[in-house]
Design a protein around this motif. Structure first.
Motif, PDB file in Angstrom:
ATOM      1  N   GLN A 138       0.830  -1.259   0.062  1.00 12.31           N
ATOM      2  CA  GLN A 138       0.020  -0.019  -0.087  1.00 12.31           C
ATOM      3  C   GLN A 138       0.832   1.341   0.049  1.00 12.31           C
ATOM      4  O   GLN A 138       0.280   2.387  -0.233  1.00 12.31           O
ATOM      5  N   GLN A 139       2.125   1.181   0.206  1.00 10.77           N
ATOM      6  CA  GLN A 139       2.999   2.368   0.142  1.00 10.77           C
ATOM      7  C   GLN A 139       3.765   2.545  -0.862  1.00 10.77           C
ATOM      8  O   GLN A 139       3.875   3.688  -1.670  1.00 10.77           O
ATOM      9  N   PHE A 140       3.777   1.369  -1.892  1.00  7.10           N
ATOM     10  CA  PHE A 140       4.542   1.727  -3.010  1.00  7.10           C
ATOM     11  C   PHE A 140       3.895   1.092  -4.499  1.00  7.10           C
ATOM     12  O   PHE A 140       4.072   1.532  -5.692  1.00  7.10           O
ATOM     13  N   MET A 141       2.788   0.341  -4.376  1.00  7.91           N
ATOM     14  CA  MET A 141       2.099  -0.379  -5.559  1.00  7.91           C
ATOM     15  C   MET A 141       1.423   0.542  -6.328  1.00  7.91           C
ATOM     16  O   MET A 141       0.813   1.457  -5.646  1.00  7.91           O
ATOM     17  N   VAL A 142       1.419   0.692  -7.571  1.00 11.40           N
ATOM     18  CA  VAL A 142       0.759   1.547  -8.374  1.00 11.40           C
ATOM     19  C   VAL A 142      -0.678   1.477  -8.034  1.00 11.40           C
ATOM     20  O   VAL A 142      -1.536   2.703  -8.284  1.00 11.40           O
ATOM     21  N   ALA A 143      -1.001   0.344  -7.850  1.00 14.94           N
ATOM     22  CA  ALA A 143      -2.678   0.186  -7.724  1.00 14.94           C
ATOM     23  C   ALA A 143      -3.288   0.982  -6.813  1.00 14.94           C
ATOM     24  O   ALA A 143      -4.665   1.599  -6.522  1.00 14.94           O
ATOM     25  N   TYR A 144      -2.439   1.277  -5.515  1.00 14.63           N
ATOM     26  CA  TYR A 144      -2.790   2.110  -4.521  1.00 14.63           C
ATOM     27  C   TYR A 144      -2.461   3.418  -4.538  1.00 14.63           C
ATOM     28  O   TYR A 144      -2.989   4.486  -3.598  1.00 14.63           O
ATOM     29  N   LYS A 145      -1.985   3.850  -5.475  1.00 11.70           N
ATOM     30  CA  LYS A 145      -2.434   5.304  -6.180  1.00 11.70           C
ATOM     31  C   LYS A 145      -3.527   5.728  -6.861  1.00 11.70           C
ATOM     32  O   LYS A 145      -3.704   6.848  -7.262  1.00 11.70           O
ATOM     33  N   SER A 146      -4.374   4.811  -7.089  1.00 12.35           N
ATOM     34  CA  SER A 146      -5.488   5.106  -7.922  1.00 12.35           C
ATOM     35  C   SER A 146      -6.656   5.949  -7.262  1.00 12.35           C
ATOM     36  O   SER A 146      -6.591   6.072  -5.892  1.00 12.35           O
ATOM     37  N   PRO A 147      -7.686   6.569  -7.897  1.00 13.60           N
ATOM     38  CA  PRO A 147      -8.411   7.439  -7.138  1.00 13.60           C
ATOM     39  C   PRO A 147      -9.395   6.978  -6.229  1.00 13.60           C
ATOM     40  O   PRO A 147      -9.777   7.300  -5.001  1.00 13.60           O
ATOM     41  N   GLU A 148      -9.803   5.376  -6.308  1.00 14.39           N
ATOM     42  CA  GLU A 148     -10.581   4.717  -5.592  1.00 14.39           C
ATOM     43  C   GLU A 148      -9.882   4.404  -4.305  1.00 14.39           C
ATOM     44  O   GLU A 148     -10.305   4.287  -3.243  1.00 14.39           O
ATOM     45  N   PHE A 149      -8.672   4.108  -4.376  1.00 14.43           N
ATOM     46  CA  PHE A 149      -8.107   3.761  -2.961  1.00 14.43           C
ATOM     47  C   PHE A 149      -7.588   5.340  -2.310  1.00 14.43           C
ATOM     48  O   PHE A 149      -7.917   5.388  -0.991  1.00 14.43           O
TER      49      PHE A 149
END
Length: 639
Positions: free
Chosen positions: A487-498
């Motif tokens: 959750q600190q580094f992966m791109v998916a967790y930069k998404s608007p929904e997260f």
């Protein structure tokens, strides 16, 4: 009078003659002779340097001597790695190689104090990692080396403070000091570290105190295993609080010492107590218990691997090799990112492989990890980087995959190019994005039970083979990653929904695809990817939307993208597709099937009947408008 004037000159002639006797041989010494003298300082090279001899071809003839790198007929570099070398690195002899710019003696057995490399004043790269050097490095150990750019001293036994001369090297942009015993505070590095691929890795030493301001943008993993604080790690506590704690500890310790002294005095004065004390002392068990800090086992583990340590191959169509062969192979550091370090290794068969170390998978069990890797090994697609094998250890994992000769898409989009060197043209970029979409669609189909079939789709994880076809890497690792690190580094967790709702969906990877499309078309790196944790509101789609809000125009495209004269209409179509994929509203965001179909329809050149771009929806429907400042897009690309 004339005689007296010449007399002083006359007395100089014997001295000049003597100097000439000593200096003249060095003027005429060839590079072959210099290297042969250097060879004599080495030990345990066996037959590996047999072609270093004075009777055959010279060091830069065809073929070059083993480990010798040449440029225009002169020795430019030495790469003597994985040879089990011992002895002394004769720096004084190497100074005779006028064009020597890079030396690598990694993965050998050199020990003792740090060599006086500062005598090599023109050196650009120094690789001494994975040896047995120990002791302190003097503060002036790198003084007078203005051209030095890369210093790799990791996995040794250096101690003492980090030399201050390192912090003042004007050209330094890659520094690897991890897994040593450096202690004290980090010096105030004066470099700005904005060059592509810059990093300073100080992990697993004995450093303490605040991290200097110049290193605040580094990856947090570069500082773990120390007692450090400050950005990118948690804030430092106030100095006043620290002083209070120190005072309390000192006072408490003093009271304990005084109490012990009083107790001993009382015992010695009382004959009965003294007698009991002596009897108890006789009953103490024999032997000594040595207390010390536990040595870091990671370094020793890889150096002392036995035959029991084996690679687990996940594909039956690949030739098997031993872990020891992989560790002994000629290695090249490719980079160090948020997941771990990557190395290129060429095994005895000539096959080039990539070994990636992961330390953020220590919460997953061996059987669970093996099952997931076997599942990934079954995946087979022309746009996926194949997983070949893995090695499991609780503290860290090794993943072995194929090597992509043309590097990452990120390096082609953002790395500095030589004057006149072209960037990726439009046909190549279109070919790449078509392959990326196909590879992602395959992952969605084969890993249908995963919410995030990829999870970390970005330009640095799109590798390019010899024909510039894309290969997706670091896919489907979320199930085995530590949740906090992910959750600190992966791109998916930069998404608007997260960022807004702390959740990901089946459309999150599609958002990553949309950002990747915009990055390829504009040549701009997504600034929010560099921030740890949630990506924030300002991303690449915001900027694109602000530029094309009034009119869909080609001004948004990367100026280095050639071949745009007859393809701007197709590029605008792809721009619309990208905006549809990274729509802020999940309900309005495109499905992957729709995006894939639209991408497949694109051509390199505009057709006669150019499609009406407005059919993709209005700008307001594509992406919600948000203000963005220039400061939010002031960033540097990191490895």
């Amino acid at each position: 009078m004339v005689h007296n004037k010449l007399k002083p000159c006359y007395y100089w002639f014997p001295l000049l003659f003597i100097l000439a006797c000593f200096v003249a041989p060095s003027w005429s010494e060839t590079e072959a002779e210099i290297l042969l003298r250097f060879k004599d300082s080495l030990a345990n090279y066996g037959s590996q340097l047999d072609d270093w001899n004075g009777s055959g071809p010279g060091p830069c003839d065809n073929p070059n001597w083993t480990g010798v790198r040449c440029f225009k007929g002169s020795v430019f570099g030495l790469k003597l790695e994985n040879m089990g070398l011992t002895g002394v690195i004769d720096v004084d002899t190497l100074t005779g190689l006028q064009l020597l710019r890079t030396v690598s003696f990694m993965n050998n057995s050199f020990g003792g104090p740090f060599p006086e490399v500062k005598k090599l004043t023109s050196l650009r790269a120094l690789y001494l990692a994975y040896n047995h050097y120990s002791g302190e490095i003097r503060n002036d150990g790198f003084t007078g080396m203005p051209a030095l750019q890369r210093v790799f001293l990791a996995w040794n036994n250096f101690s003492g403070s980090i030399p201050k001369s390192l912090a003042t090297l004007p050209s330094l942009f890659q520094l690897s000091l991890e897994q040593n015993h450096f202690e004290g505070r980090i010096p105030d590095f004066q470099q700005d570290f904005k060059q592509d691929g810059s990093f300073v890795n100080l992990a697993y030493n004995k450093l303490e105190g605040p991290i200097p301001y110049s290193l605040r943008k580094m990856n947090a993993s570069f500082f773990e295993g120390n007692n450090l604080c400050g950005e990118p790690l948690p804030k430092c506590s106030s100095s006043r609080k620290k002083r209070t704690i120190i005072i309390i500890i000192v006072v408490a310790g003093s009271l304990v010492v005084l109490a012990l002294i009083a107790a001993v005095s009382y015992i010695l004065k009382d004959p009965a107590m003294a007698s009991r004390f002596k009897k108890a002392e006789k009953k103490k068990p024999a032997g000594n218990v040595i207390m010390g800090k536990k040595e870091d086992q990671s370094s020793q583990h890889y150096r002392k691997l036995g035959e029991k340590a084996k690679l687990y191959f996940v594909r039956n169509d690949r030739e098997k090799f031993q872990l020891q062969e992989l560790l002994r192979a000629s290695a090249e550091v490719l980079g160090s990112g948020s997941f771990g370090s990557s190395y290129k290794a060429v095994i005895s068969s000539g096959e080039a492989l990539v070994v990636k170390r992961f330390k953020q998978m220590n919460n997953v069990g061996k059987e669970e990890f093996r099952e997931h890797m076997v599942r990934l090994g079954r995946l087979s697609h022309s746009n996926l980087l194949s997983l070949v094998a893995f090695y499991y250890r609780k503290e860290e994992k090794l993943l072995v995959s194929d090597f992509a000769p043309n590097g990452s898409l990120a390096s082609h989009l953002h790395a500095r190019r030589a004057p006149g060197e072209p960037g990726l043209d439009w046909p190549t970029r279109l070919k790449i994005i078509k392959g990326v979409a196909k590879g992602l669609a395959y992952l969605y189909n084969e890993l249908s039970n995963l919410t995030l079939p990829h999870g970390h789709l970005k330009s640095s994880n799109v590798l390019l083979n010899h024909t510039f076809d894309p290969l997706l890497s670091d896919y489907a690792l979320l199930p085995v990653m530590n949740k906090e690190h992910a959750q600190q580094f992966m791109v998916a967790y930069k998404s608007p929904e997260f960022s807004q709702y702390d959740r990901t969906t089946r459309k999150t990877d599609i958002w990553s695809l949309g950002i990747l499309i915009l990055e390829m078309l504009t040549g701009k790196f997504p600034a929010n990817y560099l921030r740890q944790g949630k990506g924030g509101n300002a991303d690449l789609a915001t900027w694109v939307n602000s530029v094309v809000r009034e009119e869909w125009t080609g001004e948004v495209f990367d100026k280095d993208m050639k071949g745009t004269k007859n393809g701007e209409g197709e590029m605008l179509k792809l721009l619309k597709i990208g905006m549809g994929c990274c729509e802020w509203d999940i309900e309005k965001r495109w499905e992957l099937r729709e995006a894939l179909e639209r991408i497949e329809e694109l051509k390199e050149r505009d057709s006669d009947n150019v499609e009406d771009y407005s059919s993709y929806g209005s700008e307001g429907d594509v992406y919600s408008s948000r203000a963005v400042t220039d400061d939010e897009f002031s960033f540097s690309v990191q490895a």
